[in-house]
Design a protein around this motif. Sequence first.
Motif, mmCIF file in Angstrom:
data_model
loop_
_atom_site.group_PDB
_atom_site.id
_atom_site.type_symbol
_atom_site.label_atom_id
_atom_site.label_comp_id
_atom_site.label_asym_id
_atom_site.label_seq_id
_atom_site.Cartn_x
_atom_site.Cartn_y
_atom_site.Cartn_z
ATOM 1 N N ASN A 87 0.849 -1.194 0.000
ATOM 2 C CA ASN A 87 0.000 0.000 0.000
ATOM 3 C C ASN A 87 0.885 1.245 0.000
ATOM 4 O O ASN A 87 2.055 1.204 0.417
ATOM 5 N N PHE A 88 0.322 2.352 -0.454
ATOM 6 C CA PHE A 88 1.067 3.606 -0.595
ATOM 7 C C PHE A 88 0.487 4.660 0.346
ATOM 8 O O PHE A 88 -0.706 4.678 0.639
ATOM 9 N N ASN A 89 1.392 5.541 0.793
ATOM 10 C CA ASN A 89 0.991 6.686 1.603
ATOM 11 C C ASN A 89 1.929 7.851 1.334
ATOM 12 O O ASN A 89 2.995 7.673 0.716
ATOM 13 N N ILE A 90 1.568 9.029 1.816
ATOM 14 C CA ILE A 90 2.391 10.221 1.623
ATOM 15 C C ILE A 90 3.369 10.313 2.781
ATOM 16 O O ILE A 90 2.957 10.403 3.945
ATOM 17 N N PRO A 91 4.680 10.299 2.516
ATOM 18 C CA PRO A 91 5.668 10.343 3.599
ATOM 19 C C PRO A 91 5.513 11.600 4.445
ATOM 20 O O PRO A 91 5.203 12.683 3.951
ATOM 21 N N TRP A 92 5.691 11.426 5.742
ATOM 22 C CA TRP A 92 5.642 12.448 6.772
ATOM 23 C C TRP A 92 4.220 12.934 7.045
ATOM 24 O O TRP A 92 3.867 13.199 8.167
ATOM 25 N N PHE A 93 3.385 13.026 6.011
ATOM 26 C CA PHE A 93 2.010 13.463 6.193
ATOM 27 C C PHE A 93 1.097 12.315 6.651
ATOM 28 O O PHE A 93 0.089 12.561 7.319
ATOM 29 N N GLU A 94 1.417 11.114 6.297
ATOM 30 C CA GLU A 94 0.581 9.968 6.631
ATOM 31 C C GLU A 94 1.441 8.833 7.176
ATOM 32 O O GLU A 94 2.588 8.660 6.741
ATOM 33 N N TRP A 95 0.877 8.073 8.120
ATOM 34 C CA TRP A 95 1.547 6.841 8.564
ATOM 35 C C TRP A 95 0.495 5.826 8.994
ATOM 36 O O TRP A 95 -0.554 6.190 9.534
ATOM 37 N N PRO A 96 0.765 4.553 8.733
ATOM 38 C CA PRO A 96 -0.253 3.507 8.954
ATOM 39 C C PRO A 96 -0.142 2.897 10.357
ATOM 40 O O PRO A 96 0.908 2.903 10.997
ATOM 41 N N TYR A 97 -1.292 2.317 10.803
ATOM 42 C CA TYR A 97 -1.357 1.504 12.014
ATOM 43 C C TYR A 97 -1.949 0.157 11.620
ATOM 44 O O TYR A 97 -3.050 0.088 11.079
ATOM 45 N N VAL A 98 -1.204 -0.904 11.878
ATOM 46 C CA VAL A 98 -1.580 -2.240 11.421
ATOM 47 C C VAL A 98 -2.194 -3.017 12.589
ATOM 48 O O VAL A 98 -1.616 -3.080 13.687
ATOM 49 N N TYR A 99 -3.387 -3.600 12.336
ATOM 50 C CA TYR A 99 -4.093 -4.423 13.319
ATOM 51 C C TYR A 99 -4.000 -5.895 12.934
ATOM 52 O O TYR A 99 -4.091 -6.246 11.753
ATOM 53 N N ASP A 100 -3.869 -6.734 13.941
ATOM 54 C CA ASP A 100 -3.950 -8.182 13.762
ATOM 55 C C ASP A 100 -5.419 -8.585 13.918
ATOM 56 O O ASP A 100 -6.000 -8.444 15.010
ATOM 57 N N ILE A 101 -6.041 -9.081 12.849
ATOM 58 C CA ILE A 101 -7.463 -9.441 12.901
ATOM 59 C C ILE A 101 -7.660 -10.947 13.048
ATOM 60 O O ILE A 101 -8.772 -11.446 12.885
ATOM 61 N N ARG A 102 -6.603 -11.675 13.363
ATOM 62 C CA ARG A 102 -6.739 -13.108 13.595
ATOM 63 C C ARG A 102 -7.281 -13.363 15.008
ATOM 64 O O ARG A 102 -7.152 -12.528 15.902
ATOM 65 N N THR A 103 -7.887 -14.529 15.181
ATOM 66 C CA THR A 103 -8.497 -14.874 16.471
ATOM 67 C C THR A 103 -7.420 -15.076 17.528
ATOM 68 O O THR A 103 -6.444 -15.793 17.311
ATOM 69 N N ARG A 104 -7.637 -14.450 18.694
ATOM 70 C CA ARG A 104 -6.683 -14.547 19.797
ATOM 71 C C ARG A 104 -7.426 -14.882 21.090
ATOM 72 O O ARG A 104 -8.588 -14.505 21.252
ATOM 73 N N PRO A 105 -6.760 -15.558 22.023
ATOM 74 C CA PRO A 105 -7.435 -15.905 23.286
ATOM 75 C C PRO A 105 -7.229 -14.836 24.346
ATOM 76 O O PRO A 105 -6.242 -14.089 24.346
ATOM 77 N N CYS A 106 -8.185 -14.787 25.261
ATOM 78 C CA CYS A 106 -8.088 -13.927 26.439
ATOM 79 C C CYS A 106 -8.644 -14.712 27.624
ATOM 80 O O CYS A 106 -9.769 -15.213 27.557
ATOM 81 N N ASN A 107 -7.861 -14.835 28.685
ATOM 82 C CA ASN A 107 -8.254 -15.616 29.857
ATOM 83 C C ASN A 107 -8.460 -14.698 31.058
ATOM 84 O O ASN A 107 -7.694 -13.744 31.263
ATOM 85 N N LEU A 108 -9.486 -15.031 31.837
ATOM 86 C CA LEU A 108 -9.788 -14.259 33.044
ATOM 87 C C LEU A 108 -10.264 -15.211 34.128
ATOM 88 O O LEU A 108 -11.065 -16.107 33.863
#
Length: 320
Positions: A87-108
């Motif tokens: 993917n493309f973005n404009i340097p300095w003006f834009e920056w991406p944040y990447v999310y992990d959308i795979r299933t993950r466990p949470c224990n409580l």
Amino acid sequence: MAQQLKEAMQRLAKSMPKGGAGGGMPSGGGGGGAAKAAASATGALIGAAALGYGAYNSVYTVQGGHRAVVFNRVTGMKGQVYGEGLNFNIPWFEWPYVYDIRTRPCNLQTLTGSKDLQMVTIGVRVLHKPKPSDLVWIYEHLGMNYDERILPSLMNEVAKAVVARYNANELLTKRAQVSADISRELSARAAGFHVILEDVAITHLSFSPEYARAVEGKQVAQQEAERAKYVVIGALQEKETIITKARGEAESAELIGTAVKRNPGFMKLRRIDAARDIADIVSKSGNKIYLNADSLLLNLLGDADSKFEQGVTKKKSGWR
């Protein structure tokens, strides 16, 4: 970038003064030419570095199982969610944040009270992932660590609310129903934060030591009661056996007395049977016996029968 650096170095080498026969030019002119060449080379290097920085930061890669959202310095968060690949973005003006959308466990694991006020320690495991189409909202309101912000509090509240509806023994006998209630309510709460729950399971369920000892004592008491019940049943059966045996012996004695009254020969017959058994036992014994035959009921030919009849006659006259 490397090609531009090479060209800049070549221009710098050409602009440098050469020695030898042609080296008799004034010193002031040579110094000015060298300064211009150095400035030109520096500008070329700066331009090449800026171009390289822009080329490097204008593209980013989203790995498999991930999605990206982009922040713009001018307009803020962009509404588009970027998929896997380059993917493309404009340097300095834009920056991406990447999310992990795979299933993950949470224990409580939490401590709560049941309907009958018994303390219960319950452990819940949740498989979750963010909703890919709502990652912009998740970043704006929850940030990158969305699961740490909402899931522990939701799981704690829902688990306590559901456990409070059941008694301690129902938590064991209706465990599947308890798990289904927790899953339903937790999924509804998490949907408000655009988080998808794929599975909810109870991994641990234990009671306080006092309640565990009470349950164990109750089971022991029930086993003792069952054993006592069977002991009573056995005693009743034994009682019936003794009564039946005594009744049979009484009836037998009564029948024998009646037979003796009616026919004295009955006792002769019993005496002959007894003599036969005694003779059989004495014949199989290896010992020598020096006893009177009358005492062993073996005298069947002498006057024992007449004596016996006289005794019976006397008893019959006494009965009358």
